[in-house]
Design a protein around this motif. Structure first.
Motif, mmCIF file in Angstrom:
data_model
loop_
_atom_site.group_PDB
_atom_site.id
_atom_site.type_symbol
_atom_site.label_atom_id
_atom_site.label_comp_id
_atom_site.label_asym_id
_atom_site.label_seq_id
_atom_site.Cartn_x
_atom_site.Cartn_y
_atom_site.Cartn_z
ATOM 1 N N ASP A 53 -30.853 53.698 -49.561
ATOM 2 C CA ASP A 53 -30.010 54.811 -50.003
ATOM 3 C C ASP A 53 -29.877 54.838 -51.520
ATOM 4 O OD1 ASP A 53 -29.638 54.882 -47.293
ATOM 5 O OD2 ASP A 53 -27.475 55.185 -47.391
ATOM 6 N N ILE A 54 -29.855 53.654 -52.110
ATOM 7 C CA ILE A 54 -29.528 53.541 -53.535
ATOM 8 C C ILE A 54 -30.769 53.550 -54.423
ATOM 9 C CG2 ILE A 54 -28.312 52.140 -55.248
ATOM 10 C CD1 ILE A 54 -26.517 53.403 -53.094
ATOM 11 N N VAL A 55 -31.797 52.787 -54.046
ATOM 12 C CA VAL A 55 -32.981 52.690 -54.899
ATOM 13 C C VAL A 55 -34.262 53.174 -54.206
ATOM 14 C CG1 VAL A 55 -32.108 50.883 -56.410
ATOM 15 C CG2 VAL A 55 -33.229 50.248 -54.254
ATOM 16 N N GLY A 56 -34.161 53.551 -52.926
ATOM 17 C CA GLY A 56 -35.313 54.099 -52.236
ATOM 18 C C GLY A 56 -36.223 53.091 -51.570
ATOM 19 N N PHE A 57 -35.844 51.803 -51.605
ATOM 20 C CA PHE A 57 -36.651 50.779 -50.938
ATOM 21 C C PHE A 57 -35.746 49.620 -50.537
ATOM 22 C CE2 PHE A 57 -36.805 49.890 -55.525
ATOM 23 C CZ PHE A 57 -36.424 48.565 -55.579
ATOM 24 N N GLU A 58 -36.274 48.772 -49.631
ATOM 25 C CA GLU A 58 -35.499 47.615 -49.178
ATOM 26 C C GLU A 58 -36.276 46.305 -49.242
ATOM 27 O OE1 GLU A 58 -33.434 48.080 -45.527
ATOM 28 O OE2 GLU A 58 -32.136 49.643 -46.338
ATOM 29 N N TYR A 59 -37.509 46.355 -49.735
ATOM 30 C CA TYR A 59 -38.255 45.115 -49.909
ATOM 31 C C TYR A 59 -37.731 44.364 -51.140
ATOM 32 C CZ TYR A 59 -40.812 48.324 -53.025
ATOM 33 O OH TYR A 59 -41.139 49.253 -53.982
ATOM 34 N N VAL A 60 -38.130 43.103 -51.236
ATOM 35 C CA VAL A 60 -37.703 42.285 -52.372
ATOM 36 C C VAL A 60 -38.403 42.783 -53.631
ATOM 37 C CG1 VAL A 60 -37.645 39.973 -53.356
ATOM 38 C CG2 VAL A 60 -37.286 40.294 -50.901
ATOM 39 N N ALA A 61 -37.629 43.211 -54.615
ATOM 40 C CA ALA A 61 -38.196 43.794 -55.837
ATOM 41 C C ALA A 61 -38.892 42.730 -56.682
ATOM 42 C CB ALA A 61 -37.092 44.460 -56.651
ATOM 43 N N LYS A 62 -40.099 43.065 -57.119
ATOM 44 C CA LYS A 62 -40.836 42.165 -58.005
ATOM 45 C C LYS A 62 -41.379 42.888 -59.237
ATOM 46 C CE LYS A 62 -42.219 38.779 -54.504
ATOM 47 N NZ LYS A 62 -43.370 38.093 -53.854
ATOM 48 N N SER A 63 -41.762 44.157 -59.069
ATOM 49 C CA SER A 63 -42.325 44.897 -60.197
ATOM 50 C C SER A 63 -41.236 45.236 -61.207
ATOM 51 C CB SER A 63 -42.990 46.191 -59.705
ATOM 52 O OG SER A 63 -42.009 47.130 -59.283
ATOM 53 N N ASP A 64 -41.656 45.468 -62.435
ATOM 54 C CA ASP A 64 -40.701 45.826 -63.493
ATOM 55 C C ASP A 64 -39.964 47.117 -63.152
ATOM 56 O OD1 ASP A 64 -41.420 43.599 -64.926
ATOM 57 O OD2 ASP A 64 -42.797 44.657 -66.274
ATOM 58 N N ALA A 65 -40.693 48.069 -62.551
ATOM 59 C CA ALA A 65 -40.079 49.352 -62.217
ATOM 60 C C ALA A 65 -38.995 49.181 -61.158
ATOM 61 C CB ALA A 65 -41.148 50.329 -61.717
ATOM 62 N N ASP A 66 -39.267 48.376 -60.132
ATOM 63 C CA ASP A 66 -38.286 48.159 -59.069
ATOM 64 C C ASP A 66 -37.070 47.387 -59.589
ATOM 65 O OD1 ASP A 66 -39.868 49.480 -57.293
ATOM 66 O OD2 ASP A 66 -40.646 47.686 -56.305
ATOM 67 N N LEU A 67 -37.312 46.386 -60.416
ATOM 68 C CA LEU A 67 -36.213 45.608 -60.980
ATOM 69 C C LEU A 67 -35.342 46.476 -61.894
ATOM 70 C CD1 LEU A 67 -38.133 42.308 -61.790
ATOM 71 C CD2 LEU A 67 -36.388 42.633 -60.022
ATOM 72 N N ALA A 68 -35.984 47.376 -62.634
ATOM 73 C CA ALA A 68 -35.234 48.289 -63.501
ATOM 74 C C ALA A 68 -34.395 49.249 -62.672
ATOM 75 C CB ALA A 68 -36.198 49.056 -64.407
ATOM 76 N N ALA A 69 -34.953 49.714 -61.540
ATOM 77 C CA ALA A 69 -34.209 50.625 -60.662
ATOM 78 C C ALA A 69 -32.960 49.946 -60.109
ATOM 79 C CB ALA A 69 -35.110 51.087 -59.520
ATOM 80 N N ILE A 70 -33.082 48.677 -59.752
ATOM 81 C CA ILE A 70 -31.927 47.931 -59.242
ATOM 82 C C ILE A 70 -30.883 47.751 -60.339
ATOM 83 C CG2 ILE A 70 -31.185 45.652 -58.443
ATOM 84 C CD1 ILE A 70 -33.804 45.514 -56.862
#
Length: 218
Positions: A53-70
């Motif tokens: 709901d919040i960032v569009g994914f539920e896997y463990v974030a590793k990429s810079d883009a996913d970490l920035a989204a969190i």
């Protein structure tokens, strides 16, 4: 300080009320949960929402883009009055805000790791010190390498954002509605189940993207 502690105590009773009043999926995509306890000028809030709901994914974030989204999401969740807008007449200010991302996968892995450590220690005491090396080689021979494990973790991860807030509202009598700007901030969210405890008793509400202004009926 007494009223703050009382509000927190009231907040702990909300899950019991929620279970009695309606059985909800603890992790239904699109649906968040907001618990509110009002005691005098003190307002305690607790919020849960699936990672999707919040960032569009539920896997463990590793990429810079996913970490920035969190990181961006946590910053937004740390500003509750921008998400859950209260009447100006209530004169509310945030005295404490804390938001984080929780992962059930990480918790399960930690528990399993601890269990395996305990078993390994027991075997070592019995003289089976080469057991771990043997299992590691067998694991490699079956082809279950680290890449397979990472792929499985990415698929199985189950994350949830959790936030807790304390507010001080100098005009508590004006706390009669909440406007959910939350839905504009997080486009994947569609609904928030609200549980409220106040001097009027316990109540449950539902805010949706189509009806984002909630009348608290106080």
């Amino acid at each position: 300080m007494k009223t703050t502690l009382t509000a927190v105590a009231l907040l702990t009773a909300l899950p019991v009320f929620a279970e009695d009043s309606r059985q909800l999926d603890a992790h239904e995509h699109g649906v968040g949960a907001l618990n509110i306890a009002i005691d005098g000028t003190s307002v305690a809030m607790e919020f849960h929402a699936p990672g999707a709901d919040i960032v569009g994914f539920e896997y463990v974030a590793k990429s810079d883009a996913d970490l920035a989204a969190i990181e961006t999401a946590i910053a937004a969740l740390n500003a509750p009055l921008d998400l859950f807008v209260l009447p100006a007449g209530a004169m509310c200010t945030v005295t404490n805000a804390s938001a984080e991302l929780e992962s059930e996968e990480a918790h399960d892995d930690h528990s399993k790791h601890k269990h395996d450590e305990d078993k390994h220690d027991d075997h070592a005491d019995e003289g089976h010190k080469d057991h771990d090396d043997h299992d590691h080689e067998a694991h490699k021979e079956t082809g279950h390498d680290d890449d397979d494990h990472d792929a499985h973790a990415k698929k199985a991860a189950h994350t949830e954002f959790h936030a807790e807030y304390m507010l001080n509202c100098d005009g508590p009598d004006a706390l009669n509605e909440i406007s959910f700007a939350y839905f504009q901030t997080f486009p994947n969210a569609t609904e928030v189940e609200v549980q409220l405890i106040s001097s009027s008793g316990a109540q449950s509400f539902e805010a949706t993207r189509d009806a984002p202004v909630l009348d608290l009926g106080r």
